[in-house]
Design an enzyme around this catalytic site. Structure first.
Site, mmCIF file in Angstrom:
data_model
loop_
_atom_site.group_PDB
_atom_site.id
_atom_site.type_symbol
_atom_site.label_atom_id
_atom_site.label_comp_id
_atom_site.label_asym_id
_atom_site.label_seq_id
_atom_site.Cartn_x
_atom_site.Cartn_y
_atom_site.Cartn_z
ATOM 1 N N CYS A 1 59.902 23.871 60.110
ATOM 2 C CA CYS A 1 60.918 24.585 59.319
ATOM 3 C C CYS A 1 62.164 25.021 60.075
ATOM 4 C CB CYS A 1 60.283 25.816 58.688
ATOM 5 S SG CYS A 1 59.010 25.399 57.507
ATOM 6 N N PHE A 2 62.000 25.697 61.220
ATOM 7 C CA PHE A 2 63.162 26.367 61.813
ATOM 8 C C PHE A 2 64.326 25.411 62.059
ATOM 9 C CE2 PHE A 2 60.878 30.275 63.824
ATOM 10 C CZ PHE A 2 60.784 30.834 62.565
ATOM 11 N N GLN A 3 64.059 24.338 62.807
ATOM 12 C CA GLN A 3 65.161 23.439 63.137
ATOM 13 C C GLN A 3 65.743 22.794 61.873
ATOM 14 O OE1 GLN A 3 65.421 21.154 66.747
ATOM 15 N NE2 GLN A 3 65.500 19.285 65.583
ATOM 16 N N LYS A 4 64.843 22.317 61.029
ATOM 17 C CA LYS A 4 65.286 21.651 59.794
ATOM 18 C C LYS A 4 66.159 22.588 58.950
ATOM 19 C CE LYS A 4 62.088 21.598 56.361
ATOM 20 N NZ LYS A 4 62.528 22.316 55.150
ATOM 21 N N PHE B 1 52.340 23.234 67.560
ATOM 22 C CA PHE B 1 53.587 24.007 67.751
ATOM 23 C C PHE B 1 53.338 25.496 67.894
ATOM 24 C CE2 PHE B 1 54.953 26.291 63.885
ATOM 25 C CZ PHE B 1 54.075 25.789 62.929
ATOM 26 N N THR C 1 64.752 16.627 57.177
ATOM 27 C CA THR C 1 66.154 16.358 57.511
ATOM 28 C C THR C 1 66.442 14.880 57.244
ATOM 29 O OG1 THR C 1 65.955 18.017 59.251
ATOM 30 C CG2 THR C 1 67.859 16.551 59.371
ATOM 31 N N LYS D 1 66.190 32.174 51.852
ATOM 32 C CA LYS D 1 65.145 31.463 52.602
ATOM 33 C C LYS D 1 65.747 30.846 53.872
ATOM 34 C CE LYS D 1 61.567 29.382 53.935
ATOM 35 N NZ LYS D 1 60.421 30.061 54.520
HETATM 36 N N1 LIG Z 1 54.939 24.344 56.316
HETATM 37 C C1 LIG Z 1 55.298 25.599 56.153
HETATM 38 O O1 LIG Z 1 54.795 26.496 56.836
HETATM 39 C C2 LIG Z 1 56.328 25.996 55.131
HETATM 40 C C3 LIG Z 1 56.512 27.349 54.832
HETATM 41 C C4 LIG Z 1 57.462 27.703 53.873
HETATM 42 C C5 LIG Z 1 58.195 26.733 53.213
HETATM 43 N N2 LIG Z 1 57.988 25.412 53.523
HETATM 44 C C6 LIG Z 1 58.738 24.417 52.747
HETATM 45 O O2 LIG Z 1 57.858 23.935 51.716
HETATM 46 C C7 LIG Z 1 58.088 22.542 51.462
HETATM 47 C C8 LIG Z 1 56.795 21.775 51.654
HETATM 48 O O3 LIG Z 1 56.409 21.890 53.007
HETATM 49 P P1 LIG Z 1 54.960 21.419 53.504
HETATM 50 O O4 LIG Z 1 54.864 21.819 54.929
HETATM 51 O O5 LIG Z 1 53.937 21.872 52.528
HETATM 52 O O6 LIG Z 1 55.141 19.824 53.386
HETATM 53 P P2 LIG Z 1 53.982 18.712 53.454
HETATM 54 O O7 LIG Z 1 54.635 17.507 53.968
HETATM 55 O O8 LIG Z 1 52.791 19.264 54.147
HETATM 56 O O9 LIG Z 1 53.560 18.501 51.917
HETATM 57 C C9 LIG Z 1 54.383 17.942 50.948
HETATM 58 C C10 LIG Z 1 53.529 17.092 50.028
HETATM 59 O O10 LIG Z 1 54.325 16.667 48.913
HETATM 60 C C11 LIG Z 1 53.850 15.373 48.513
HETATM 61 N N3 LIG Z 1 54.870 14.720 47.683
HETATM 62 C C12 LIG Z 1 56.108 14.281 48.049
HETATM 63 N N4 LIG Z 1 56.747 13.764 46.987
HETATM 64 C C13 LIG Z 1 55.920 13.880 45.927
HETATM 65 C C14 LIG Z 1 56.021 13.548 44.549
HETATM 66 N N5 LIG Z 1 57.138 13.009 44.041
HETATM 67 N N6 LIG Z 1 54.963 13.786 43.734
HETATM 68 C C15 LIG Z 1 53.829 14.343 44.242
HETATM 69 N N7 LIG Z 1 53.676 14.694 45.533
HETATM 70 C C16 LIG Z 1 54.711 14.478 46.363
HETATM 71 C C17 LIG Z 1 53.582 14.676 49.823
HETATM 72 O O11 LIG Z 1 52.689 13.586 49.641
HETATM 73 C C18 LIG Z 1 52.966 15.814 50.664
HETATM 74 O O12 LIG Z 1 51.556 15.820 50.592
HETATM 75 C C19 LIG Z 1 59.215 22.138 52.400
HETATM 76 O O13 LIG Z 1 60.429 22.248 51.704
HETATM 77 C C20 LIG Z 1 59.162 23.178 53.499
HETATM 78 O O14 LIG Z 1 60.406 23.385 54.101
HETATM 79 C C21 LIG Z 1 57.068 25.025 54.447
HETATM 80 O O1 LIG Z 2 58.219 35.464 69.252
HETATM 81 C C1 LIG Z 2 58.051 34.274 68.942
HETATM 82 C C2 LIG Z 2 57.602 33.857 67.681
HETATM 83 C C3 LIG Z 2 57.459 32.497 67.415
HETATM 84 N N1 LIG Z 2 57.735 31.582 68.360
HETATM 85 C C4 LIG Z 2 57.614 30.144 68.057
HETATM 86 O O2 LIG Z 2 58.370 29.865 66.887
HETATM 87 C C5 LIG Z 2 57.795 28.780 66.170
HETATM 88 C C6 LIG Z 2 57.603 29.139 64.705
HETATM 89 O O3 LIG Z 2 56.611 30.139 64.604
HETATM 90 P P1 LIG Z 2 56.274 30.880 63.225
HETATM 91 O O4 LIG Z 2 57.524 31.352 62.621
HETATM 92 O O5 LIG Z 2 55.248 31.886 63.510
HETATM 93 O O6 LIG Z 2 55.589 29.717 62.365
HETATM 94 P P2 LIG Z 2 56.085 28.826 61.125
HETATM 95 O O7 LIG Z 2 54.858 28.359 60.447
HETATM 96 O O8 LIG Z 2 57.071 27.827 61.594
HETATM 97 O O9 LIG Z 2 56.797 29.862 60.122
HETATM 98 C C7 LIG Z 2 58.213 29.970 59.998
HETATM 99 O O10 LIG Z 2 58.711 28.975 59.140
HETATM 100 C C8 LIG Z 2 58.135 29.002 57.808
HETATM 101 C C9 LIG Z 2 58.668 27.810 57.072
HETATM 102 O O11 LIG Z 2 59.886 28.034 56.469
HETATM 103 C C10 LIG Z 2 58.496 30.340 57.159
HETATM 104 O O12 LIG Z 2 57.932 30.393 55.860
HETATM 105 C C11 LIG Z 2 57.956 31.474 58.021
HETATM 106 O O13 LIG Z 2 58.332 32.734 57.449
HETATM 107 C C12 LIG Z 2 58.514 31.353 59.422
HETATM 108 O O14 LIG Z 2 57.945 32.348 60.265
HETATM 109 C C13 LIG Z 2 56.479 28.450 66.884
HETATM 110 O O15 LIG Z 2 56.674 27.351 67.750
HETATM 111 C C14 LIG Z 2 56.201 29.703 67.691
HETATM 112 O O16 LIG Z 2 55.431 29.463 68.841
HETATM 113 C C15 LIG Z 2 58.182 31.979 69.626
HETATM 114 O O17 LIG Z 2 58.450 31.150 70.490
HETATM 115 N N2 LIG Z 2 58.317 33.319 69.878
#
Ligand SMILES: NC(=O)c1ccc[n+]([C@@H]2O[C@H](COP(=O)([O-])OP(=O)(O)OC[C@H]3O[C@@H](n4cnc5c(N)ncnc54)[C@H](O)[C@@H]3O)[C@@H](O)[C@H]2O)c1
Ligand SMILES: O=c1ccn([C@@H]2O[C@H](COP(=O)(O)OP(=O)(O)O[C@H]3O[C@H](CO)[C@@H](O)[C@H](O)[C@H]3O)[C@@H](O)[C@H]2O)c(=O)[nH]1
Length: 479
Positions: free
Chosen positions: A274-277, A336, A90, A218
């Protein structure tokens, strides 16, 4: 040999590419990042993130068809398909601060791709981005590389893995979503990416849409998931007020096949990066499109989440004679959710900050989160969703981080369970009770402890959304 490069070796880039390499042995996959420590860790025995099953996947393919490198430009220029999986946090300042997605990392990656490309490429949005980002990326790519005859096709392929279950989610996804242009070139690119996933994902689970639907789906999926949690959490407050039990209500509601049983666990609040963002991003997009009613609907999901975290912390204070000043409170769990060491937006930060502001002494234990991370999380200034800067009230001298739940709870007045780690279910609560100050309180923010058994031992127990002990019922009501 098809060459894939992924920019961003984080929670998404690392596990996603490791599974892709495992399932597609004839494809060479390289994950690149500007962070040298991160890449070094991916190349070592201690990976930079904890994720069950990940070590095994990485060990099977690393240095065969899976590589981690800081040589970003070389690998991008040599690849056929470039995934962009950089962070999209964000914005904290400027236009849209506190809501809009900060696309600085994305834009710099796109400009670099344009600069170094000498052959045509498919560029895949893996990061979660605002709807219509692909259009902006197309402009950056074509305006910066139009003299070399290089063609770019942009695809949206958002990732749905959840932390803690990432490897299983990647092995057997509910769906893979690919959005592309309707032009022949766009459809050819969609097919190329579909063929990669088809190595292990059944075709009927690969959904192909237009670019904007994929990008928006998404944000929509995360908003729907978070909305379920806020719905059940709002219900949990009413359960406590009326004597209903939120687990029974959730079960009864979830057996309706139109609603379904998953993701209805009441908690101290949702966290994670992810969720809040993503909801903030959705709110901003609604506002920018002149849809204030739609924006305020989604705002409410975050407001209820804030309410739940505040309500929990207030319950702790009000139950203990309205003061926790100088009292030791054990915090069990800081991540979390269980099975991850990630603390981004963890509700534990809010609860700890509020208790510290009330002068409590915290003893924090989490099986996977390092002390350094906890101290950092409790010391930085935070932005709330509504764009006000919150100065962290965390006074770190009131906080200790320990490596054992028994040490954390020794001489404590109360215990807050903030993450649902399995090991908390099997703690020796008789031993813990013996070593605590009396009355001894347990505030279970995850409904993991056996409240009946704990009450038999002598604890006063608060469980989210459950009928209240008479002690708690007789205390002043909380916000
Ligand atoms: N964490 C999750 O569970 C999850 C799930 C689904 C989608 N997403 C989305 O995926 C994206 C990545 O999330 P994340 O949790 O892997 O982030 P992260 O912060 O763990 O990883 C991102 C990486 O990108 C690198 N980076 C940034 N700018 C760069 C550049 N110009 N060149 C090379 N490397 C660069 C950073 O150094 C960092 O290591 C976000 O948009 C997020 O919303 C995350
Ligand atoms: O019944 C529930 C399920 C989850 N949570 C909480 O919700 C948050 C998120 O949980 P979860 O969704 O399991 O984990 P994330 O890794 O944040 O994954 C979410 O966010 C990702 C990033 O975008 C998506 O890819 C996934 O599909 C989506 O589930 C955590 O704090 C959980 O403890 C609850 O409080 N109650």
């Amino acid at each position: 040999m098809v060459k894939i490069c992924c920019i961003g070796a984080g929670y998404v880039g690392g596990p996603t590419m490791a599974v892709m390499a495992l399932k597609c042995p004839e494809i060479q996959v390289t994950v690149v990042d500007i962070s040298e420590p991160r890449i070094n860790a991916w190349n070592s025995d201690t990976l930079p993130i904890y994720e069950p099953g990940l070590d095994d996947v990485v060990k099977q393919c690393r240095d065969k068809n899976l590589f981690f490198s800081t040589d970003v430009e070389r690998h991008v220029s040599e690849s056929d398909i470039v995934f962009v999986s950089v962070n999209t946090p964000t914005k904290t300042q400027g236009l849209g601060a506190g809501k809009a997605a900060d696309l600085t990392y994305w834009e710099s990656a796109a400009r670099m791709i344009a600069d170094v490309s000498r052959s045509s490429k498919i560029v895949v949005e893996k990061s979660t981005v605002p709807v219509r980002t692909a259009e902006a990326i197309e402009k950056i790519l074509t305006h910066n590389n139009n003299s070399r005859g290089v063609e770019f096709q942009i695809l949206s392929n958002p990732e749905f893995l959840a932390e803690g279950t990432a490897i299983n989610d990647l092995y057997t996804p509910d769906r893979v979503l690919i959005g592309g242009r309707g032009s022949p070139g766009g459809q050819k690119a969609v097919k190329a990416l579909r063929d990669v996933y088809a190595h292990w994902v059944p075709l009927e689970r690969i959904i192909c849409t237009n670019l904007w639907s994929a990008e928006l789906s998404k944000l929509a999926a995360n908003a729907f998931l978070a909305q379920r949690i806020s719905s059940v959490n709002a219900m949990s407050a009413l359960c406590e007020a009326t004597g209903a039990d939120v687990s029974q209500v959730a079960h009864a509601v979830g057996t309706d096949s139109r609603i379904g049983p998953k993701f209805l666990n009441a908690s101290v609040g949702f966290g994670g990066s992810c969720f809040q963002k993503d909801i903030l991003n959705l709110i901003y997009i609604c506002e920018c499109n002149g849809l204030p009613e739609a924006a305020s609907y989604w705002k409410q999901v975050i407001k209820v989440n804030d309410y739940q975290k505040t309500r929990f912390a207030n319950r702790v204070v009000s139950s203990m004679f309205n003061t926790v000043s100088g009292k030791k409170i054990a915090i069990l769990g800081f991540a979390f959710k269980k099975d991850t060491g990630d603390t981004r937006e963890t509700p534990a930060i809010d609860v700890c900050n509020r208790l510290v502001a009330d002068m409590a002494k915290l003893s924090i234990y989490d099986p996977r989160v390092l002390e350094e991370q906890i101290r950092k999380d409790l010391s930085v200034a935070r932005f709330d969703w509504n764009h006000h800067q919150i100065k962290a009230e965390g006074m770190l001298e009131q906080v200790s981080v320990v490596s054992d739940a028994y040490v954390a709870t020794k001489d404590a007045h109360g215990i807050c369970v903030l993450t649902e780690w399995d090991e908390f279910k099997s703690l020796d609560f008789e031993r813990i009770f013996e070593n605590m100050r009396k009355p001894a309180f347990v505030f279970d923010g995850r409904n993991v402890v056996d409240a009946v058994k704990l009450r038999e031992i002598g604890f006063i127990v608060y469980s989210i959304g459950k009928p209240l002990d008479s002690w708690l019922r007789n205390m002043p009501s909380v916000a």
